[in-house]
Design a protein around this motif. Structure first.
Motif, mmCIF file in Angstrom:
data_model
loop_
_atom_site.group_PDB
_atom_site.id
_atom_site.type_symbol
_atom_site.label_atom_id
_atom_site.label_comp_id
_atom_site.label_asym_id
_atom_site.label_seq_id
_atom_site.Cartn_x
_atom_site.Cartn_y
_atom_site.Cartn_z
ATOM 1 N N GLU A 46 0.825 -1.207 0.000
ATOM 2 C CA GLU A 46 0.000 0.000 0.000
ATOM 3 C C GLU A 46 0.863 1.263 0.000
ATOM 4 N N THR A 47 2.146 1.101 -0.281
ATOM 5 C CA THR A 47 3.087 2.215 -0.164
ATOM 6 C C THR A 47 3.780 2.495 -1.497
ATOM 7 N N ALA A 48 3.861 3.769 -1.860
ATOM 8 C CA ALA A 48 4.567 4.181 -3.077
ATOM 9 C C ALA A 48 5.613 5.233 -2.732
ATOM 10 N N PHE A 49 6.806 5.062 -3.252
ATOM 11 C CA PHE A 49 7.859 6.060 -3.160
ATOM 12 C C PHE A 49 7.773 6.891 -4.430
ATOM 13 N N ASN A 94 15.108 0.555 -3.635
ATOM 14 C CA ASN A 94 15.436 -0.870 -3.652
ATOM 15 C C ASN A 94 14.759 -1.615 -2.509
ATOM 16 N N ALA A 95 14.782 -1.030 -1.315
ATOM 17 C CA ALA A 95 14.158 -1.678 -0.159
ATOM 18 C C ALA A 95 12.654 -1.824 -0.347
ATOM 19 N N LEU A 96 12.028 -0.800 -0.873
ATOM 20 C CA LEU A 96 10.574 -0.854 -1.060
ATOM 21 C C LEU A 96 10.199 -1.866 -2.132
ATOM 22 N N ARG A 97 10.956 -1.902 -3.230
ATOM 23 C CA ARG A 97 10.698 -2.914 -4.263
ATOM 24 C C ARG A 97 10.806 -4.320 -3.675
ATOM 25 N N LYS A 102 -3.195 1.140 -7.967
ATOM 26 C CA LYS A 102 -2.253 0.296 -7.229
ATOM 27 C C LYS A 102 -2.706 0.063 -5.783
ATOM 28 N N GLY A 103 -3.779 0.722 -5.376
ATOM 29 C CA GLY A 103 -4.261 0.568 -4.004
ATOM 30 C C GLY A 103 -3.369 1.248 -2.978
ATOM 31 N N ILE A 104 -2.774 2.360 -3.365
ATOM 32 C CA ILE A 104 -1.831 3.056 -2.488
ATOM 33 C C ILE A 104 -2.562 3.860 -1.412
#
Length: 221
Positions: free
Chosen positions: A28-31, A64-67, A151-153
């Motif tokens: 549920e998170t987007a950078f 990178n961490a979020l992916r 994306k359901g962010i």
């Protein structure tokens, strides 16, 4: 990042804690990384923010961490094509003629200034969004809101440059569209330390949270 006592006291008095978001679900998170293009980051371009280059490692680390955690990375790029028509007052009233022409040229989709800086690690699976105005979420600026919705962010992390212009503008709109919005202080840059600090202080007081990449990565687990 340290905030003055008067800022922290007012934030805690309003919301009960300095940092309201204790955990972030990666899915549920987007950078949302804003304007890390050659035009805004590299020497020789009109919009160069020198401090932006120092944020590349933090931006890449968080992306990178979020992916890897199953989250989303979205790269926002400003395009000036036809800006002398759709944003005429900015191009003609707020810029000298020679600067207006340079912006139109160097931020055109056909110019190298439009491209993301080579030092940022944009993966093929990441999403790219083109915006017209300072805020990617301003009316008719881009399709970012639709992308986030599909994306359901629920959580929007803001990085890029500059902190107090395009990044803050997009962040404010995100907050008012009901996204939990966090400014990532070590993934942001401005044209002076004062602009960066004042922007993030105002953000903490009224709009959302300010965290570093390390704190955010810890909240993803």
């Amino acid at each position: 990042m340290e905030f003055p006592t008067w800022v922290t006291e007012r934030v805690i008095a309003r919301q009960g804690a300095l940092h309201p978001y204790k955990a972030l679900k990666p899915a549920e998170t987007a950078f949302v990384v804003i304007d890390l293009q050659n035009f805004f980051t590299q020497p020789g371009y009109m919009g160069e923010c020198k401090a932006a280059r120092a944020t590349f490692p933090a931006v890449n680390r968080l992306a990178n961490a979020l992916r890897n955690a199953g989250g989303h990375v979205i790269w926002i790029q400003t395009c000036s094509d036809s800006a002398d028509t759709f944003w005429a007052h900015f191009q003609h009233d707020l810029l000298k003629p020679e600067l207006s022409q340079k912006r139109l040229e160097q931020l055109s989709a056909q110019h190298s200034g439009f491209q993301l800086a080579a030092e940022v690690d944009a993966a093929e699976a990441d999403t790219r969004v083109i915006k017209k105005y300072y805020s990617a979420l301003a009316t008719d600026s881009s399709n970012l809101h639709d992308v986030l919705q599909k994306k359901g962010i629920k959580n929007v992390l803001i990085g890029g440059t500059s902190t107090n212009v395009c990044c803050e503008s997009t962040g404010r709109n995100a907050m008012m569209l009901n996204y939990r919005t966090i400014m990532v202080h070590d993934a942001l840059s401005a044209f002076s330390p004062q602009e960066h600090e004042f922007s993030l202080q105002a953000w903490m007081l009224y709009f959302g949270d300010v965290l570093g990449t390390h704190d955010i990565i810890n909240r993803l687990s």
